[in-house]
Design an enzyme around this catalytic site. Sequence first.
Site, PDB file in Angstrom:
ATOM      1  N   THR A 119       0.869  -1.179   0.000  1.00  0.00           N
ATOM      2  CA  THR A 119       0.000   0.000   0.000  1.00  0.00           C
ATOM      3  C   THR A 119       0.907   1.230   0.000  1.00  0.00           C
ATOM      4  OG1 THR A 119       0.004   0.188   2.395  1.00  0.00           O
ATOM      5  CG2 THR A 119      -1.769  -1.116   1.438  1.00  0.00           C
ATOM      6  N   LYS A 210      13.301 -21.638   3.120  1.00  0.00           N
ATOM      7  CA  LYS A 210      12.404 -20.936   2.209  1.00  0.00           C
ATOM      8  C   LYS A 210      11.834 -21.964   1.239  1.00  0.00           C
ATOM      9  CE  LYS A 210      11.439 -17.510   1.974  1.00  0.00           C
ATOM     10  NZ  LYS A 210      10.255 -16.757   2.406  1.00  0.00           N
ATOM     11  N   ASN A 240       5.726 -18.973   1.496  1.00  0.00           N
ATOM     12  CA  ASN A 240       5.182 -17.676   1.079  1.00  0.00           C
ATOM     13  C   ASN A 240       3.801 -17.793   0.422  1.00  0.00           C
ATOM     14  OD1 ASN A 240       8.481 -16.712   0.633  1.00  0.00           O
ATOM     15  ND2 ASN A 240       7.069 -15.394   1.759  1.00  0.00           N
ATOM     16  N   HIS A 337      11.433 -10.945  10.642  1.00  0.00           N
ATOM     17  CA  HIS A 337      11.558 -11.224   9.214  1.00  0.00           C
ATOM     18  C   HIS A 337      12.761 -10.510   8.624  1.00  0.00           C
ATOM     19  CE1 HIS A 337      10.566  -9.660   5.099  1.00  0.00           C
ATOM     20  NE2 HIS A 337      10.298 -10.924   4.889  1.00  0.00           N
ATOM     21  N   HIS A 366      19.008 -12.476   6.182  1.00  0.00           N
ATOM     22  CA  HIS A 366      19.641 -12.900   4.927  1.00  0.00           C
ATOM     23  C   HIS A 366      21.149 -12.638   4.968  1.00  0.00           C
ATOM     24  CE1 HIS A 366      16.213 -13.182   1.768  1.00  0.00           C
ATOM     25  NE2 HIS A 366      15.623 -13.107   2.933  1.00  0.00           N
TER      26      HIS A 366
END
Length: 443
Positions: A119, A210, A240, A337, A366
């Site tokens: 958004t 993942k 996901n 996250h 990551h």
Amino acid sequence: MTTAEKNTADRAAADLTITEVRLTPVLISDPPLLNVQGVHQPYTPRLVIEVVTADGVTGVGETYGDTKYLELARPFADLLAGHSIADLNGLAILAAQVGVDEARVDNAVDVGGLRGVQTADKLRLSIISGFEVACLDALGKVYGVPVHELLGGKIRDTVEYSAYLFYRWAEHPGGAGESDTWGEAIDPAGVVEQARRFVDDYGFTSFKLKGGVFPPAEEIAAIKALAEAFPGHPLRLDPNGGWTPETSLKVAEELGGVLEYLEDPTPGTPNMAEVSAGTDVPLATNMCVTTLPEIREAFLKDAVQVVLSDHHYWGGLRATRELAAICRTFGVGLSMHSNTHMGISLAAMTHVAATVPNLDYACDSHYPWQTDDVITARHVFTDGRLTVSDAPGLGVELNRETLARLHQRWLDDDGTMRDRDDAAAMRKAKGHEDWETPALPRW
Ligand code: GKR
Ligand code: MG
């Protein structure tokens, strides 16, 4: 006057006014990591933010660097001259003045980032957060205190991170980008081998895979192989939103005994609620609860038991603490996250994580996949943990030479890497020329 009195007087006299803001977009190398949308590009855009006070104190922050973020960060930076680095609440008021080009908002799905529905507000929050971190860093330097102290003080000396395992190719299509020594991981044996290296090199004790890349049966086999190789270690799987509720329930049944939590097995709160009602495996999310307005429905329907915070899109370190308080109130767990990022962001993540009482799980990062960094000393994981810095501010310093080199890479780019697009990167691979981001749920 004693030294302590002089220091206090100096601090009281400090001019906190922002006189300069520097924005430096960079491209950092990223391995060919696979996810439900495609594969990571050889380079990912990030934005380095510097705020400079009238006294010449510089604070640094980092956030997403795709064009849509740059287009917001630039006019926002223009509004900051004369603003105080201590007026953190004022950042949101200023950001509200920056218009968002609606054409830039990926309404249905967040391209590349997989952080739920995008958004205009979320884009703004992702910019505010980078500036908030830079202001906190500067403020900490002025007052001689670490960022965690500005957030109320650390309640732990180290923060635990999990090994973030990815299915991956050995190289990018056509040998593009930088090469590394990790090799391919496309099956259970490859995933276990990758996990072993994470343990040997960094000492991680919990693992997140993942998923959403291969049919669920293959990903179930990979988790089972991890459970066998690392008995008793916390394991998570995150496709996901790649599965239907029915598939999610089958996976939950198969992996019930070994998963710490199942992350975004299925897209959207109603689907997550359906899965949640049919399994005891805790469900986690960084896709259906990513903003305050999404919390009510998800919590009332008991659709998620764990929310992954992320200071980048929640609007900063203080907003992360607010999210933590809401989760505490509702008895919902909190984890963290991560998207591709460098050491400035990792420092910010570690400071806030050190202050949150209910950060119940090892945080995602990551970082081990990122070999490019703009800080002078890379963070070092020991036993899967980072020590919380007590140096003033974030406790990191910019390496200006590297910053210039990575910025030059961004300048030299023909435009293809400046916006993360995992599906476009996938189409460059042999046999995947027709790849389109799959509609979710895929399986
Ligand atoms: O970088 O491929 C990726 C991840 O899939 C990332 O984009 C996600 O946002 O790691 C994230 C997640 O936990 O969903
Ligand atoms: Mg996730």
